[in-house]
Design a protein around this motif. Structure first.
Motif, PDB file in Angstrom:
ATOM      1  N   ALA A 150       0.833  -1.205   0.000  1.00  3.75           N
ATOM      2  CA  ALA A 150       0.000   0.000   0.000  1.00  3.75           C
ATOM      3  C   ALA A 150       0.864   1.250   0.000  1.00  3.75           C
ATOM      4  N   ALA A 151       1.965   1.235   0.773  1.00  2.15           N
ATOM      5  CA  ALA A 151       2.866   2.386   0.813  1.00  2.15           C
ATOM      6  C   ALA A 151       3.515   2.612  -0.547  1.00  2.15           C
ATOM      7  N   ALA A 152       3.874   1.517  -1.230  1.00  4.21           N
ATOM      8  CA  ALA A 152       4.486   1.642  -2.555  1.00  4.21           C
ATOM      9  C   ALA A 152       3.494   2.221  -3.563  1.00  4.21           C
ATOM     10  N   ARG A 153       2.228   1.775  -3.508  1.00  2.00           N
ATOM     11  CA  ARG A 153       1.207   2.309  -4.407  1.00  2.00           C
ATOM     12  C   ARG A 153       0.973   3.801  -4.159  1.00  2.00           C
ATOM     13  N   LEU A 154       0.952   4.187  -2.881  1.00  2.00           N
ATOM     14  CA  LEU A 154       0.760   5.594  -2.536  1.00  2.00           C
ATOM     15  C   LEU A 154       1.918   6.430  -3.064  1.00  2.00           C
ATOM     16  N   HIS A 155       3.139   5.957  -2.863  1.00  2.00           N
ATOM     17  CA  HIS A 155       4.299   6.711  -3.332  1.00  2.00           C
ATOM     18  C   HIS A 155       4.257   6.878  -4.846  1.00  2.00           C
ATOM     19  N   ALA A 156       3.931   5.820  -5.565  1.00  2.00           N
ATOM     20  CA  ALA A 156       3.865   5.895  -7.030  1.00  2.00           C
ATOM     21  C   ALA A 156       2.800   6.890  -7.481  1.00  2.00           C
ATOM     22  N   ALA A 157       1.659   6.904  -6.790  1.00  2.00           N
ATOM     23  CA  ALA A 157       0.578   7.833  -7.151  1.00  2.00           C
ATOM     24  C   ALA A 157       1.000   9.278  -6.904  1.00  2.00           C
ATOM     25  N   LEU A 158       1.688   9.542  -5.790  1.00  2.00           N
ATOM     26  CA  LEU A 158       2.121  10.903  -5.486  1.00  2.00           C
ATOM     27  C   LEU A 158       3.204  11.369  -6.458  1.00  2.00           C
TER      28      LEU A 158
END
Length: 651
Positions: free
Chosen positions: A380-388
């Motif tokens: 989830a943290a990786a997905r959030l970072h990619a989105a930001l």
């Protein structure tokens, strides 16, 4: 048959939030035949607010482009955000405009963001028309509002229309004509303030003819000296015809060099239905064709190259489509194109020669917030970072950054921007995010010069890396940013090792100095280098460079600086004592006090972290009669601030 286009105008529509900017854009498109149905902000059916967030909130977040034609002129309208949290989006749009229409509400009048926008427009000498909207609303004003515009926005305005039945549903506008003696005399006196020849005619005669007045008004409008004012209603359609005529006749169209090498600026990046990037580029010179290979320079100096896979010219549909017997329509100088096939493109990228240092400056965000996914876990943290990171391509100034411990932080202008990012993450990426309380962004600058070297000693260095790196850090001139230099002989290191050192230097400076803030205005020089031809790798140089630079910065010492704002505050005389006491208590420096018997204007500077609290307290101190305006004004030293104490001190 439609007239052959001979000129293109790129016009920005700017306003304080809720002044009617997007409604005016919609009305202009409808009345000129570009669309066959009026959209509504409330219904979420406008042409330019296309993102789900914009439709839900009824505000513009990203600049959008639409076009219409009047005779032989194509007008590209760029609808910009009105909320102050998105001022960087507005500043980027200004760089591609030929002129602007600043929208005011006849009811609310001059508002805080209106003053910021007009000041920016006047500093840029960008030709600007003023449109006073909502004349059919109860409480609408005319003469008092014009006086406010002269006092708060621009002293040299030219009212071009009159209003009947102001403030009623039957309000109507009528143009002033230069063959009216009283109007012509007033216009002549206004224009004479910037032209000695006109002054002589006003004083000694003969009076200027209507044609001479019209020509002089167009000339001074084009030079940003005079601002024509038009009254009307975007919803009702009153006064729109006069505004359209003014756009076409008073705002100047450039005459770009279409034979020069292509040069232009990307001012917006969006995603199409398949998720691919679409870059909006205003071409200043030259021409572009589909399948052409292009090289862009980013704001940080990095370059990237790509090949156009699709090119749409904004407004080409009005000329019979984007393709014809000879193929797709090329993008020519002065026009705006939608470019596809450039995966690395970002807002602010420049086609052609790099921009001269200091040629354009966008105020940096002053807030930072750490973002976590509501759902725990590494994935989830990786997905959030990619989105930001993806969102930061649309607005590079938010700078998604990895924090110690793996969390991601973003830089912000305000809390509304934070809410919009959170909603975008949820709606577009399916990610529920939690934002920590915002804190003020500071910077570190080196206090003195210092060197540190890590050597290879007959094998791995004491740090365990097969690399010799020596770096000297020193203060650079204020406002120049960071710079990496060489004193070692070029070619002494393989290119990959040189690149590893340079990239790591910039990464460490961005990540934070000894006190935890990004380092700026720092000159870093490579003074010693060495490698083992068998054992050394680029990874060794990255790791060693990080260690060496951190040691050098600690030896040099750094000082923390916090951002400041320059402010103007208009207060009634009865509240002056209470307001100045509050400003003093918050550490503000009052540099100038002017005004008359009823109102005083205070000018000064204050720490950016104090602005929100001041804006909250002023209404109670002044019975709602204060008018506050502020903008970034560099930074000042902040003594005694440690990395561990920064969140509490600056939250």
């Amino acid at each position: 048959m439609k007239a052959l286009l001979t000129r293109t105008l790129n016009i920005g529509i700017l306003a304080h939030v809720d002044a009617g900017k997007t409604s005016l854009t919609e009305r202009l498109l409808y009345d000129t035949g570009a669309i066959d149905r009026l959209g509504s902000v409330d219904a979420g059916s406008t042409q330019t607010d296309t993102d789900a967030i914009e439709r839900q909130r009824g505000i513009t977040v990203r600049s959008a482009v639409a076009s219409f034609r009047v005779g032989d002129t194509q007008v590209n309208l760029i609808d910009t955000p009105g909320h102050s949290d998105f001022i960087a989006e507005v500043e980027r749009a200004l760089g591609v405009l030929d002129g602007a229409v600043l929208v005011l509400s006849a009811v609310e009048g001059v508002q805080a963001q209106t003053r910021i926008l007009m000041r920016t427009l006047r500093e840029a000498r960008l030709p600007t028309l003023v449109f006073v909207n909502k004349i059919d609303r109860a409480g609408a004003r005319a003469d008092a509002l014009l006086a406010g515009i002269r006092r708060k926005l621009a002293p040299h305005i030219a009212p071009m229309t009159a209003v009947r039945d102001l403030g009623t549903p039957s309000a109507k506008t009528a143009p002033h004509f230069h063959d009216d003696a009283q109007f012509s005399a007033a216009q002549g006196e206004l224009l004479a303030e910037h032209d000695d020849a006109i002054l002589a005619r006003v004083v000694d005669g003969p009076p200027l003819t209507p044609a001479e007045l019209t020509k002089a008004l167009a000339d001074q409008t084009a030079r940003g000296l005079v601002h024509p004012v038009y009254f009307g209603s975007a919803i009702g359609g009153q006064g729109i015809a006069a505004l359209v005529d003014a756009v076409v006749t008073l705002l100047p169209a450039p005459t770009p060099d279409t034979a020069a090498p292509p040069r232009g600026t990307v001012f917006a990046v969006k995603r199409d239905g398949s998720g691919r990037k679409v870059a909006y580029l205003r071409l200043a010179e030259g021409s572009l064709s589909n399948r052409q290979r292009l090289t862009f320079t980013s704001s940080d100096g990095a370059t990237h190259t790509g090949r156009l896979t699709a090119l749409d010219v904004v407004g080409a549909e009005g000329q019979g489509g984007t393709a014809g017997a000879s193929g797709p329509t090329p993008l020519t100088a002065g026009n705006i194109g939608r470019l596809r096939g450039l995966p690395h493109i970002r807002v602010g990228d420049r086609l052609g020669p790099p921009r001269a240092p200091g040629a354009q400056h966008f105020a940096a965000p002053t807030l930072q917030s750490v973002v976590h996914p509501r759902q725990p876990g590494t994935a989830a943290a990786a997905r959030l970072h990619a989105a930001l990171v993806d969102l930061s391509e649309q607005d590079p100034l938010i700078r998604a950054r990895t924090e110690p411990g793996g969390a991601t932080s973003v830089f912000l202008y305000g809390e509304v921007q934070k809410e919009v990012i959170a909603a975008t993450l949820a709606d577009t990426y399916g990610i529920e995010a939690v934002f920590e309380p915002s804190r003020t962004v500071c910077a570190e600058r080196p206090h003195s010069a210092a060197e540190f070297t890590e050597e290879i000693h007959r094998g791995p260095s004491p740090s365990g890396y097969w690399a010799t790196v020596g770096l000297r850090v020193a203060p650079a001139p204020y406002g120049t940013g960071n710079d990496f230099r060489y004193e070692t002989e070029l070619g002494a290191l393989p290119r990959a090792f040189h690149q590893a050192v340079e990239e790591t230097v910039y990464d460490v400076l961005r990540s934070g100095g000894p006190q935890g803030w990004a380092v700026t205005d720092c000159a870093v020089t490579l003074v010693r280098s060495g490698f083992d031809s068998v054992m050394s790798t680029a990874g060794d140089f990255r790791a060693a460079t990080r260690i060496v630079l951190e040691h050098a910065l600690r030896k040099a010492g750094t000082r923390v600086y916090e951002p400041y704002q320059a402010f103007e505050l208009e207060v009634p005389i009865g509240a002056l004592t209470a307001v100045t006491a509050q400003l003093s208590a918050m550490g503000a420096l009052i540099e100038e006090t002017t005004g008359g018997e009823e109102v005083r204007l205070l000018r000064g500077t204050v720490a950016a972290r104090r602005v929100a609290a001041l804006e909250r307290r002023l209404p109670a101190l002044t019975h709602g009669e204060a008018h506050w305006w502020s903008r970034p004004d560099g930074d000042r030293p902040l003594d005694g601030l440690s990395a561990s104490g920064r969140a509490d001190t600056l939250a």
